[in-house]
Design a protein around this motif. Structure first.
Motif, PDB file in Angstrom:
ATOM      1  N   LYS A  62      78.990 -41.750  78.234  1.00 38.62           N
ATOM      2  CA  LYS A  62      78.334 -40.779  77.729  1.00 38.62           C
ATOM      3  C   LYS A  62      78.922 -41.601  76.052  1.00 38.62           C
ATOM      4  N   VAL A  63      77.787 -41.517  75.096  1.00 39.78           N
ATOM      5  CA  VAL A  63      78.091 -42.587  73.873  1.00 39.78           C
ATOM      6  C   VAL A  63      79.558 -42.191  72.989  1.00 39.78           C
ATOM      7  N   ASN A  64      79.722 -40.453  72.667  1.00 41.21           N
ATOM      8  CA  ASN A  64      80.430 -40.433  71.956  1.00 41.21           C
ATOM      9  C   ASN A  64      81.865 -40.663  72.152  1.00 41.21           C
ATOM     10  N   THR A  65      82.045 -40.512  73.536  1.00 43.77           N
ATOM     11  CA  THR A  65      83.205 -41.383  74.380  1.00 43.77           C
ATOM     12  C   THR A  65      83.245 -42.396  74.120  1.00 43.77           C
ATOM     13  N   ALA A  66      81.945 -43.331  74.266  1.00 47.83           N
ATOM     14  CA  ALA A  66      82.167 -44.926  74.407  1.00 47.83           C
ATOM     15  C   ALA A  66      82.920 -45.002  72.742  1.00 47.83           C
ATOM     16  N   ALA A  67      81.611 -44.802  72.186  1.00 47.19           N
ATOM     17  CA  ALA A  67      82.579 -44.875  70.607  1.00 47.19           C
ATOM     18  C   ALA A  67      83.802 -44.482  70.809  1.00 47.19           C
ATOM     19  N   GLY A  68      84.251 -43.196  70.761  1.00 45.78           N
ATOM     20  CA  GLY A  68      85.919 -42.988  70.946  1.00 45.78           C
ATOM     21  C   GLY A  68      86.748 -44.645  71.058  1.00 45.78           C
ATOM     22  N   MET A  69      86.352 -44.579  72.333  1.00 51.80           N
ATOM     23  CA  MET A  69      87.166 -45.769  72.694  1.00 51.80           C
ATOM     24  C   MET A  69      86.748 -47.444  72.359  1.00 51.80           C
ATOM     25  N   GLY A  70      85.831 -47.696  71.604  1.00 51.95           N
ATOM     26  CA  GLY A  70      85.976 -48.383  71.018  1.00 51.95           C
ATOM     27  C   GLY A  70      86.656 -48.343  69.887  1.00 51.95           C
ATOM     28  N   MET A  71      86.157 -47.374  68.880  1.00 50.97           N
ATOM     29  CA  MET A  71      86.906 -47.225  68.172  1.00 50.97           C
ATOM     30  C   MET A  71      88.676 -47.499  68.350  1.00 50.97           C
ATOM     31  N   GLU A 121      97.666 -43.507  71.267  1.00 50.05           N
ATOM     32  CA  GLU A 121      97.574 -42.047  72.203  1.00 50.05           C
ATOM     33  C   GLU A 121      98.701 -41.420  71.568  1.00 50.05           C
ATOM     34  N   MET A 122      99.228 -40.997  71.217  1.00 46.17           N
ATOM     35  CA  MET A 122     100.515 -39.726  70.090  1.00 46.17           C
ATOM     36  C   MET A 122      99.077 -39.512  69.201  1.00 46.17           C
ATOM     37  N   PHE A 123      98.816 -40.165  68.332  1.00 42.61           N
ATOM     38  CA  PHE A 123      97.339 -39.559  67.649  1.00 42.61           C
ATOM     39  C   PHE A 123      96.154 -39.467  67.763  1.00 42.61           C
ATOM     40  N   MET A 124      95.485 -39.715  68.721  1.00 41.97           N
ATOM     41  CA  MET A 124      94.480 -38.840  69.473  1.00 41.97           C
ATOM     42  C   MET A 124      94.809 -37.832  70.099  1.00 41.97           C
ATOM     43  N   LYS A 125      95.999 -37.763  70.353  1.00 44.72           N
ATOM     44  CA  LYS A 125      96.841 -36.648  71.387  1.00 44.72           C
ATOM     45  C   LYS A 125      97.007 -35.178  70.397  1.00 44.72           C
ATOM     46  N   LYS A 126      97.341 -36.315  69.305  1.00 45.73           N
ATOM     47  CA  LYS A 126      97.649 -34.772  67.935  1.00 45.73           C
ATOM     48  C   LYS A 126      96.028 -34.306  67.101  1.00 45.73           C
ATOM     49  N   SER A 127      95.236 -35.233  66.906  1.00 44.39           N
ATOM     50  CA  SER A 127      94.009 -35.508  65.873  1.00 44.39           C
ATOM     51  C   SER A 127      93.001 -34.890  66.371  1.00 44.39           C
ATOM     52  N   MET A 128      92.726 -35.893  67.746  1.00 44.80           N
ATOM     53  CA  MET A 128      91.467 -35.708  68.247  1.00 44.80           C
ATOM     54  C   MET A 128      91.687 -34.932  70.288  1.00 44.80           C
ATOM     55  N   PRO A 129      92.091 -33.753  70.146  1.00 42.25           N
ATOM     56  CA  PRO A 129      92.493 -33.661  71.275  1.00 42.25           C
ATOM     57  C   PRO A 129      91.146 -33.398  72.647  1.00 42.25           C
ATOM     58  N   PRO A 130      90.018 -33.930  71.814  1.00 45.47           N
ATOM     59  CA  PRO A 130      88.546 -33.108  72.900  1.00 45.47           C
ATOM     60  C   PRO A 130      88.534 -34.936  73.083  1.00 45.47           C
ATOM     61  N   LEU A 131      88.238 -35.479  72.848  1.00 47.25           N
ATOM     62  CA  LEU A 131      88.138 -37.373  72.544  1.00 47.25           C
ATOM     63  C   LEU A 131      89.037 -37.974  73.706  1.00 47.25           C
ATOM     64  N   TYR A 132      90.543 -37.215  73.335  1.00 49.51           N
ATOM     65  CA  TYR A 132      91.827 -37.849  73.648  1.00 49.51           C
ATOM     66  C   TYR A 132      91.643 -37.355  75.479  1.00 49.51           C
ATOM     67  N   ASN A 133      91.013 -35.947  75.261  1.00 51.52           N
ATOM     68  CA  ASN A 133      90.882 -35.211  77.288  1.00 51.52           C
ATOM     69  C   ASN A 133      89.509 -35.873  77.362  1.00 51.52           C
ATOM     70  N   SER A 134      88.526 -36.189  76.787  1.00 54.28           N
ATOM     71  CA  SER A 134      87.526 -37.092  77.960  1.00 54.28           C
ATOM     72  C   SER A 134      87.887 -38.759  77.902  1.00 54.28           C
ATOM     73  N   LEU A 135      88.596 -39.264  77.300  1.00 55.39           N
ATOM     74  CA  LEU A 135      89.115 -40.133  77.916  1.00 55.39           C
ATOM     75  C   LEU A 135      90.322 -40.478  78.865  1.00 55.39           C
ATOM     76  N   GLY A 136      90.348 -39.896  79.657  1.00 57.03           N
ATOM     77  CA  GLY A 136      91.587 -39.860  80.441  1.00 57.03           C
ATOM     78  C   GLY A 136      92.489 -41.365  80.481  1.00 57.03           C
ATOM     79  N   ILE A 137      92.583 -41.423  81.538  1.00 60.22           N
ATOM     80  CA  ILE A 137      93.470 -42.415  82.255  1.00 60.22           C
ATOM     81  C   ILE A 137      93.051 -43.217  81.492  1.00 60.22           C
ATOM     82  N   PHE A 138      91.972 -43.521  80.955  1.00 54.55           N
ATOM     83  CA  PHE A 138      91.017 -45.108  80.190  1.00 54.55           C
ATOM     84  C   PHE A 138      91.812 -45.111  79.283  1.00 54.55           C
ATOM     85  N   LEU A 139      92.824 -44.114  78.220  1.00 61.07           N
ATOM     86  CA  LEU A 139      93.224 -44.836  77.006  1.00 61.07           C
ATOM     87  C   LEU A 139      94.622 -45.566  77.526  1.00 61.07           C
ATOM     88  N   PRO A 140      95.620 -45.271  78.422  1.00 62.48           N
ATOM     89  CA  PRO A 140      97.247 -45.303  78.460  1.00 62.48           C
ATOM     90  C   PRO A 140      96.498 -47.092  79.135  1.00 62.48           C
TER      91      PRO A 140
END
Length: 191
Positions: free
Chosen positions: A34-43, A89-108
């Motif tokens: 998904k473009v939104n998830t990809a952009a979040g990972m890119g950021m 990871e801590m910042f995204m979990k606190k401020s952007m929970p939907p993006l944090y959840n959509s990235l899943g295991i790929f964020l760490p």
């Protein structure tokens, strides 16, 4: 200044970390649905690679080289990258929970993303200064973001296409990535 601009353009487009050097393929394929998830990972990757390039260059110049500890580069660089990813990871979990959840295991997994470590090691091996290393890191991360967002856009478009059975799933994604790599290789004569 001209040299820095050429390094930035080369890192982002001509020597794209994903499509030319084939580094960072795990998040590239895993998060590009998904473009939104990809952009979040890119950021997230932009933040991590840029800051990691700066910090690793500073550590290498002022500590590792001064005390003749260059053999510890890889270990030190991995520790810096892991700390930055934990912060993201801590910042995204606190401020952007939907993006944090959509990235899943790929964020760490950015910690083990070979593109991040590859950029840090390339910066010191090419002898880039702190500023050029940071610009190279930023440009490389922007190139990663461009590639992953384009791939996500293509995957969204082909999701409902009539694809032959042998090419469904991962096969069509790999073919698409190969075609993107060929397209990006067309920029190789520019710089």
């Amino acid at each position: 200044m001209k040299e820095v601009i050429l390094i930035a353009i080369g890192s982002a487009i001509v020597n794209n970390v994903v499509l030319s050097q084939f580094l960072g393929l795990c998040p590239f394929f895993g998060v590009s649905k998904k473009v939104n998830t990809a952009a979040g990972m890119g950021m997230a990757v932009i933040f991590v690679i840029t800051i990691a390039s700066f910090i690793t260059s500073v550590l290498d110049k002022f500590i590792l080289q001064n005390f003749d500890l260059v053999y510890l580069r890889t270990i030190v660089f991995i520790l810096v990258i892991a700390a930055l990813v934990q912060f993201v990871e801590m910042f995204m979990k606190k401020s952007m929970p939907p993006l944090y959840n959509s990235l899943g295991i790929f964020l760490p997994l950015i910690t083990t993303n070979c593109a991040v470590l590859g950029v840090a090691l390339n910066n010191v091996q090419y002898g880039y200064g702190i500023g050029v290393s940071t610009i190279n890191g930023l440009a490389t991360a922007v190139g990663f973001t461009i590639a992953i967002v384009i791939m996500a856009g293509i995957r969204e478009k082909i999701e409902y296409n009539d694809i032959p059975t042998p090419f469904k799933g991962s096969a069509i994604v790999l073919v698409t990535a190969g075609l993107m790599a060929i397209a990006f290789m067309g920029f190789s004569g520019v710089i």
